[in-house]
Scaffold this motif. Structure first.
Motif, PDB file in Angstrom:
ATOM      1  N   SER A  78     -54.526   8.584  67.973  1.00  7.80           N
ATOM      2  CA  SER A  78     -54.268   8.255  66.571  1.00  7.80           C
ATOM      3  C   SER A  78     -53.294   9.183  65.865  1.00  7.80           C
ATOM      4  O   SER A  78     -52.905   8.892  64.721  1.00  7.80           O
ATOM      5  CB  SER A  78     -55.591   8.223  65.799  1.00  7.80           C
ATOM      6  N   LYS A  81     -50.282   7.613  64.304  1.00  9.05           N
ATOM      7  CA  LYS A  81     -50.252   6.998  62.970  1.00  9.05           C
ATOM      8  C   LYS A  81     -49.320   7.715  62.005  1.00  9.05           C
ATOM      9  O   LYS A  81     -48.720   7.085  61.127  1.00  9.05           O
ATOM     10  CB  LYS A  81     -51.669   6.933  62.401  1.00  9.05           C
ATOM     11  N   HIS A 126     -56.139   3.273  55.007  1.00  5.03           N
ATOM     12  CA  HIS A 126     -57.391   2.745  55.564  1.00  5.03           C
ATOM     13  C   HIS A 126     -58.306   2.200  54.466  1.00  5.03           C
ATOM     14  O   HIS A 126     -59.523   2.389  54.500  1.00  5.03           O
ATOM     15  CB  HIS A 126     -58.135   3.832  56.349  1.00  5.03           C
ATOM     16  N   ASN A 132     -61.765  -3.123  61.844  1.00 12.63           N
ATOM     17  CA  ASN A 132     -61.149  -2.308  62.892  1.00 12.63           C
ATOM     18  C   ASN A 132     -61.279  -3.024  64.235  1.00 12.63           C
ATOM     19  O   ASN A 132     -62.392  -3.302  64.687  1.00 12.63           O
ATOM     20  CB  ASN A 132     -61.846  -0.946  62.938  1.00 12.63           C
ATOM     21  N   TYR A 171     -61.943   3.490  58.242  1.00 14.60           N
ATOM     22  CA  TYR A 171     -60.905   3.711  59.246  1.00 14.60           C
ATOM     23  C   TYR A 171     -60.624   2.425  60.021  1.00 14.60           C
ATOM     24  O   TYR A 171     -61.531   1.789  60.549  1.00 14.60           O
ATOM     25  CB  TYR A 171     -61.342   4.808  60.212  1.00 14.60           C
ATOM     26  N   SER A 172     -59.368   2.049  60.096  1.00 15.08           N
ATOM     27  CA  SER A 172     -59.010   0.780  60.723  1.00 15.08           C
ATOM     28  C   SER A 172     -57.722   0.886  61.525  1.00 15.08           C
ATOM     29  O   SER A 172     -56.625   1.012  60.970  1.00 15.08           O
ATOM     30  CB  SER A 172     -58.867  -0.315  59.654  1.00 15.08           C
ATOM     31  N   ASN A 173     -57.852   0.834  62.842  1.00 15.64           N
ATOM     32  CA  ASN A 173     -56.670   0.765  63.697  1.00 15.64           C
ATOM     33  C   ASN A 173     -55.893  -0.522  63.444  1.00 15.64           C
ATOM     34  O   ASN A 173     -54.684  -0.576  63.641  1.00 15.64           O
ATOM     35  CB  ASN A 173     -57.087   0.840  65.169  1.00 15.64           C
ATOM     36  N   LEU A 283     -62.960  10.374  52.125  1.00 17.35           N
ATOM     37  CA  LEU A 283     -63.754   9.895  53.255  1.00 17.35           C
ATOM     38  C   LEU A 283     -64.897  10.828  53.574  1.00 17.35           C
ATOM     39  O   LEU A 283     -65.829  10.473  54.280  1.00 17.35           O
ATOM     40  CB  LEU A 283     -62.887   9.699  54.505  1.00 17.35           C
ATOM     41  N   ALA A 289     -57.848  10.725  52.431  1.00 18.16           N
ATOM     42  CA  ALA A 289     -56.900  10.067  53.332  1.00 18.16           C
ATOM     43  C   ALA A 289     -55.519  10.019  52.710  1.00 18.16           C
ATOM     44  O   ALA A 289     -55.362   9.645  51.549  1.00 18.16           O
ATOM     45  CB  ALA A 289     -57.373   8.651  53.638  1.00 18.16           C
ATOM     46  N   HIS A 312     -54.670  15.571  61.422  1.00 15.44           N
ATOM     47  CA  HIS A 312     -55.175  14.326  62.000  1.00 15.44           C
ATOM     48  C   HIS A 312     -55.584  14.624  63.430  1.00 15.44           C
ATOM     49  O   HIS A 312     -55.079  15.561  64.054  1.00 15.44           O
ATOM     50  CB  HIS A 312     -54.131  13.209  61.987  1.00 15.44           C
TER      51      HIS A 312
END
Length: 729
Positions: A78, A81, A126, A132, A171-173, A283, A289, A312
């Motif tokens: 990640s 990102k 996010h 996700n 949290y979302s990929n 978060l 974030a 991160h």
């Protein structure tokens, strides 16, 4: 604030003056974590342009005994990102994107009702509400398959919103995958090309790139998992799927180049770049974030002194990453690991060392001592010993990393080794060593439920919720499933133990076959309702969960015979309504054909058939090969069944001639799990099922608006079909 800044500046001057001392301390930390089996990888710490420490330990490749170096390429997960966020902001700077613009402003084929609500800013932070995709139960079984970007967005990144966009952090990929798709749509270039042309080449990052399995990448590390028995290759993952959310690789030396570039204007103007590092939604306490980064305030013993960190982390099969920058002091820290270790422990200790914060004395780790005790004796002896270890002896060890490792060992024994007693001992030990951890009770509860010890399982789930209320939803779902507790029945068949689960006490007997690479839990959504009027039998075929592995070949004929013998030995008399989902459909058909007099009805839930496979292979050989020749690296039992596909499908077809009773066929009518190129194969699947059903006058065919997991998505449809079969006289 002024006083805090002075204190921070003082810290920098001390670091500069004592660089060698700090470097030696970090080197000792790296050695300590490696010697105790908690780290394998590379570390770099810098103060501006000055490298304070860089070093590497462990093996980049165990087969060839190639050591890690500071130039070894590790997968970043990640941490990718932040590069995606940079590319997005570059297009914003050029006027090609608007942070307040919606998904459907750029991806016109995206779902209008959801995409019109979600902004670029919300994807970056996010806060989109888009589920996700790594939490989707169908993702990991399909994570070896290739998908186009557009197909993947449609299948896995277009779910119903979980909350109103912008109202909370989750949290979302999926959000970053969508950002990658937007980048490609707005530039006409691939994400990999954009990464190379806009960031890597301008900065001279020659040890960084977009990782794909088939690429020849000099110096690339292999990814491993640390098992009780030692190192093992991490499971294969198609690296096109992490994509803009996690598909990059780099070295610690190249990541220093990236960090230094973020202080200049080569990639972006400061005014816009600042948005990457600002904190938006919270978060966790003191953590917010940003765009591809988290903004954290680290508290220190001095209440007037706060350390501001931009960071991160990343995790992807076999690799863990930690990366942080401290802009006020221009300190940079990165830790790259290729053995799935808990790099956060080493990472936080390095921060403490750099800033002169309190650091616990390093002692032998308890996890290492437990592993050695297991190797010299057994899991039972080792866990009994350490569960009752005298406090004075316990103080000789540090608990660093032990909770995570013991938990991992427990799942390894339960899911991979089919050693439930050993798993229970490990999970129980974790609750004694870490009585204030919510997660250890959750894991122990899961293992107890698998062992049929439901009262104890409920107690542990409740304890987990007491310690962490956010686990309430997961725990309540689990506990609700115990309201119709199955009886666990163990029988010996052909020299190996098989485990059956009986739910309900009266009515017709329904026996359900799971699909390929799945177990009895695949039916869990429908069992409680069915058990109100029937006896429901689910079970695990040999090699799955607690059922002991047996010899090959694993054909449908053999599976059906084993099930029949198991039912008889368990005292479960027919006639039976036999149901099969997916691959299990072939086993159910074969059972009905071998024992027609004892089969009252046959349910097939989106089953695989010889006719559909034959036609797919003939009309679309390349696509068929890519989909249906999957190797189940993590499950030998599934692989053994797959290797017997030809005789299994033939035996199922022959069995059709023997069974003349009622049949319910449910076909999945949704294409959402299939890429655009694969949709013709799905149409063949449906056509051949319809045709197969039409050849039998006692068969009822229904096309269900659902994905392949019909029993989970439309449980009421499956229950209705079984009710019809129960009504047959």
């Amino acid at each position: 604030m002024k006083q805090s800044l002075l204190l921070l500046c003082f810290t920098v001057s001390v670091l500069t003056a004592k660089t060698q001392s700090v470097s030696d301390s970090i080197a000792n930390l790296v050695k300590y974590y490696h010697d105790n089996g908690l780290f394998s990888g590379a570390v770099l710490v810098a103060n501006g342009n000055t490298i304070v420490y860089k070093g590497a330990v462990g093996m980049a490749n165990h087969e060839w005994q190639i050591p890690n170096t500071t130039q070894t390429r590790f997968r970043l997960g990640s941490v990718t990102k932040q590069f995606t966020a940079m590319l997005i902001l570059q297009l914003v700077q050029e006027g090609k994107l608007n942070l307040n613009g919606k998904i459907t402003d750029y991806l016109t084929n995206y779902r209008k009702e959801t995409g019109s609500q979600v902004s670029i800013h919300q994807l970056l932070t996010h806060s989109s509400g888009i589920p996700n995709y790594t939490e989707n139960e169908s993702f990991f079984p399909n994570s070896v398959k290739p998908y186009s970007v557009i197909d993947f967005v449609r299948i896995y990144c277009s779910g119903d919103l979980e909350f109103k966009p912008g109202t909370q952090f989750s949290y979302s990929n999926s959000g970053y995958f969508i950002l990658g798709a937007i980048l490609e749509k707005m530039t006409g270039k691939t994400y990999e090309q954009l990464l190379k042309q806009r960031i890597l080449e301008p900065l001279g990052m020659k040890q960084t790139g977009y990782d794909m399995h088939e690429y020849i990448i000099p110096g690339r590390a292999s990814g491993y998992e640390t098992k009780l028995s030692g190192y093992q290759h991490a499971s294969y993952l198609n690296m096109g799927l992490p994509y803009a959310a996690g598909s990059m690789y780099s070295s610690v030396e190249d990541l220093m180049i990236w960090n230094l570039a973020l202080y200049g204007n080569r990639l972006m103007a400061d005014s816009l770049k600042k948005k990457m590092f600002d904190g938006y939604l919270e978060l966790d306490k003191n953590i917010k974030a940003g765009y591809g980064w988290f903004n954290e305030q680290i508290q220190t013993p001095d209440p007037k002194k706060v350390i501001n960190m931009i960071w991160h982390n990343g995790g992807i099969n076999g690799f863990m990453t930690e990366l942080a920058r401290f802009p006020e002091e221009r300190i940079f820290i990165t830790v790259l690991d290729n053995a799935s270790n808990n790099t956060a422990l080493l990472f936080r200790d390095i921060i403490a060392t750099v800033y002169g914060l309190p650091l616990e004395p390093k002692k032998p780790t308890l996890s290492y001592a437990i592993r050695k005790k297991i190797e010299s004796s057994s899991i039972a002896e080792a866990t009994d010993y350490f569960a009752t270890i005298p406090e004075a002896e316990k103080k000789q060890y540090t608990l660093a990393g032990a909770e995570r490792l013991i938990n991992r060992w427990g799942y390894e024994r339960m899911n991979e080794q089919q050693d439930l007693p050993g798993a229970l001992k490990l999970f129980e030990l974790n609750t004694k060593l870490f009585p204030n951890s919510s997660n250890v009770y959750d894991s122990y509860g899961e293992a107890l439920a698998n062992a049929g010890k439901y009262d104890q399982a409920v107690a542990n789930y409740q304890k987990s919720v007491q310690l962490d209320s956010s686990r309430y939803r997961r725990a309540s779902v689990r506990i609700a499933g115990f309201s119709n507790r199955p009886d666990t029945i163990r029988v010996m068949v052909d020299g190996h133990e098989m485990v059956l689960y009986k739910t309900g006490s009266k009515g017709p007997v329904i026996v359900l076959e799971a699909g390929g690479n799945s177990d009895h839990t695949s039916w869990s959504r429908i069992v409680p309702e069915l058990a109100k009027r029937a006896i429901v039998i689910t079970y695990d075929r040999p090699g799955y969960r607690q059922s002991i592995t047996c010899s090959q070949p694993r054909t449908a004929d053999r599976v059906a015979a084993e099930l029949y013998e198991a039912l008889k030995k368990a005292g479960i008399k027919g006639p039976y309504i036999i149901g099969g989902w997916s691959w299990g459909g072939a086993f159910a058909r074969t059972f009905a054909g071998k024992y027609p007099a004892e089969t009252k009805g046959l349910l097939l839930v989106d089953p695989a058939t010889k006719e559909s496979y034959d036609r797919m292979a003939k009309e679309y050989p390349d696509i068929y090969t890519g989909i249906f020749t999957t190797r189940y690296a993590g499950n030998q039992a599934a692989q053994d069944e797959f290797d017997a596909m030809l005789p299994t499908m033939m035996q199922a077809s022959i069995s059709d001639q023997q069974y003349k009773g009622k049949i319910e066929v449910l076909a999945a009518g949704s294409f959402k799990e299939w890429s655009e190129a694969e949709i013709p194969l799905k149409k063949i699947w449906i056509d051949e099922l319809r045709s197969w059903s039409g050849k039998n006058k006692n068969s009822r065919f229904e096309l269900v608006e659902s994905g392949h997991f019909i029993q989970n998505e439309k449980p009421e449809t499956v229950i209705a079909a079984l009710n019809r079969l129960m009504e047959v006289r």
